[in-house]
Each structure stands twice: as structure tokens, then as C-alpha cells.
Design a protein around this motif. Structure first.
Motif, short mmCIF file in Angstrom:
data_model
loop_
_atom_site.label_atom_id
_atom_site.label_comp_id
_atom_site.label_asym_id
_atom_site.label_seq_id
_atom_site.Cartn_x
_atom_site.Cartn_y
_atom_site.Cartn_z
N GLY A 90 86.28 29.88 -3.72
CA GLY A 90 87.63 30.23 -4.15
C GLY A 90 88.60 29.07 -4.01
N GLY A 145 83.84 34.31 -8.73
CA GLY A 145 83.65 34.57 -7.32
C GLY A 145 82.66 35.68 -7.07
N SER A 149 86.37 34.33 -4.87
CA SER A 149 86.86 33.90 -6.18
C SER A 149 88.13 33.07 -6.13
CB SER A 149 87.10 35.12 -7.06
OG SER A 149 88.22 35.85 -6.60
N ALA A 152 90.10 33.03 0.84
CA ALA A 152 88.83 32.85 0.14
C ALA A 152 87.94 31.92 0.95
CB ALA A 152 89.06 32.27 -1.26
N CYS A 168 90.92 35.45 -5.62
CA CYS A 168 91.20 35.76 -4.21
C CYS A 168 92.07 34.68 -3.57
CB CYS A 168 89.90 35.92 -3.44
SG CYS A 168 88.93 37.37 -3.88
#
Length: 232
Positions: free
Chosen positions: A139, A30, A125, A135, A128
């Protein structure tokens, strides 16, 4: 000669791009990661000395991160995904008798229930999405792909950096490639989950592009380096 250095530089950049994409597909740091390298001058009859290093940038904190931090967050991310899939099997929501599509459906709904889209565009990410519950599409895709792969449904990432600037998932099942856009399936603040689910879950490439036109007014273009030949 300069041409040899130029060729080497191009090879290193391409290799890094490929490795970064493979890393992103399953775990997803991420972060924006850059490659720096230094090629020393080559004495006659000698050999080249190449120094490589990578640097990551965390959009949420606005700071650089090192590889050790990346590895730690990826381990935590993977542990959460393992726990989530195990819990879904223990609860009976996932079973070994399910088809790949049925498992993918359960997991798409799981992501829908547990992740909110980050409209501040700071959380990119899989970590996350899985750990912090928010996200953007990268993500969502990383989290969903990891869950699916752990549950026995092969999922990979596809990207569009030309039109929608977006990431989603694809899989090959029963002789056909299918797309699952876990992010768009979760846009329940604008459309109902069921409507978006029917548009973006387990759909062919053409079905997905038609859904794009209906919902966004323009169809995504799949990047050639992130999709199988069947999509080209």
C-alpha cells in the motif's frame, strides 16, 4: 493435444501474472487475485473455446471481491491521490521548478506524515494507504508511486519475495537508477525518520542493500520480473 493445452495454460498464467503486476504497480488493488480458466475440447477442424475469470481476496474483510468493487476502490484511490498532489502544488510545497529528487522527497515525507504501518497485516492496498491511512509495504508503494507519477516523477514498483518479502519504488533519473523505500523511511517507531530517510531515499541498488544489512542483517533480492535490466 495435451501439450498444446499445457502450453496455452502456461501462456495464460504468465500473461495474467504480468498484467497483475502492472495493475499493482500503479493502482494496487492490494488483494490476492487468482485466475481461473477453462479450455474446451477442440473438435477436429474446430477452434478452442476459452473462458476466463478473476477473483480478488480482501485481507482486511476476509472476503472475496469482484472486479466492479476493485474498479470502484481504484477510482476512489486515484481521486484522493489527485487531490493530494493538487493541494501540495497549491500550498507551494511542490513546485514545477523542483527537480525530480526534490519532488520525490516532498512526497516521501507526505506519505510518512499520513500513513501508519499496519502491523495487523490486513491492509495491503494503495486505497488503504491513501484513504484509510494505514497499510503494509504494498500500500505504501502504490500510494507513493501514484503521487510521484502525478507530480511528474516516474516511479515503478520493485519487489523482493525471497528475503524480506517486501515492495518499494525505483526511478530512473539523470542516467542512474535510484530506489525509494517509502515504507522503511516511515519506520519512526524504531528509528528516526531522518536516519531511515538517509538510508532508503534516492539510493542506488548497492547503497540500499548495504542499508538492509545494517538495519535488517540481510539484503533484499530484487525479483527479476519487477526490475529493469540495469538492476540485474
Amino acid at each position: 493435444p495435451d501439450s498444446a493445452v499445457t502450453d496455452l495454460s502456461a501462456t495464460l498464467k504468465n500473461a495474467f501474472k504480468y498484467a497483475s503486476r502492472d495493475y499493482y504497480e500503479f493502482y494496487s488493488t492490494g488483494t490476492s487475485r487468482s485466475l481461473s480458466y477453462y479450455v474446451s475440447s477442440i473438435p477436429k477442424g474446430g477452434s478452442a473455446s476459452i473462458t476466463l475469470s478473476t477473483t480478488g481476496y480482501d485481507y482486511a474483510s476476509g472476503s472475496l471481491i469482484d472486479d466492479d468493487t476493485t474498479r470502484r476502490t481504484n477510482r476512489d484511490f486515484y481521486a484522493v491521490c489527485c487531490k493530494d498532489v493538487a493541494s501540495l502544488y497549491e500550498s507551494g510545497k511542490l513546485t514545477s521548478a523542483m527537480t525530480a529528487k526534490e519532488k520525490a522527497d516532498v512526497l516521501c515525507n507526505y506519505v510518512h506524515q499520513n500513513v501508519k504501518y499496519d502491523y495487523n497485516f490486513k491492509n495491503y492496498s494503495g486505497y488503504c494507504a491513501a484513504v484509510e491511512g494505514t497499510a503494509v509495504c504494498e500500500g505504501y508503494t502504490a500510494f507513493y508511486n501514484c503521487l510521484c507519477n502525478l507530480a511528474g516523477v516516474p516511479m515503478e514498483a520493485a519487489t523482493d519475495n525471497k528475503v524480506l518479502n517486501h515492495a518499494w519504488s525505483w526511478t530512473y533519473s539523470d542516467g542512474t537508477y535510484y530506489n525509494v523505500d517509502a515504507t522503511f523511511c516511515d519506520q519512526d517507531d524504531e528509528w528516526s525518520y531522518n536516519d531511515m530517510h538517509s538510508h532508503y531515499f534516492w539510493v542506488t541498488n548497492e547503497q540500499m542493500k548495504q542499508a538492509d544489512i545494517e538495519t535488517n542483517g540481510k539484503a533484499r533480492e530484487l525479483d527479476s520480473d519487477s526490475i529493469p535490466y540495469a538492476f540485474k
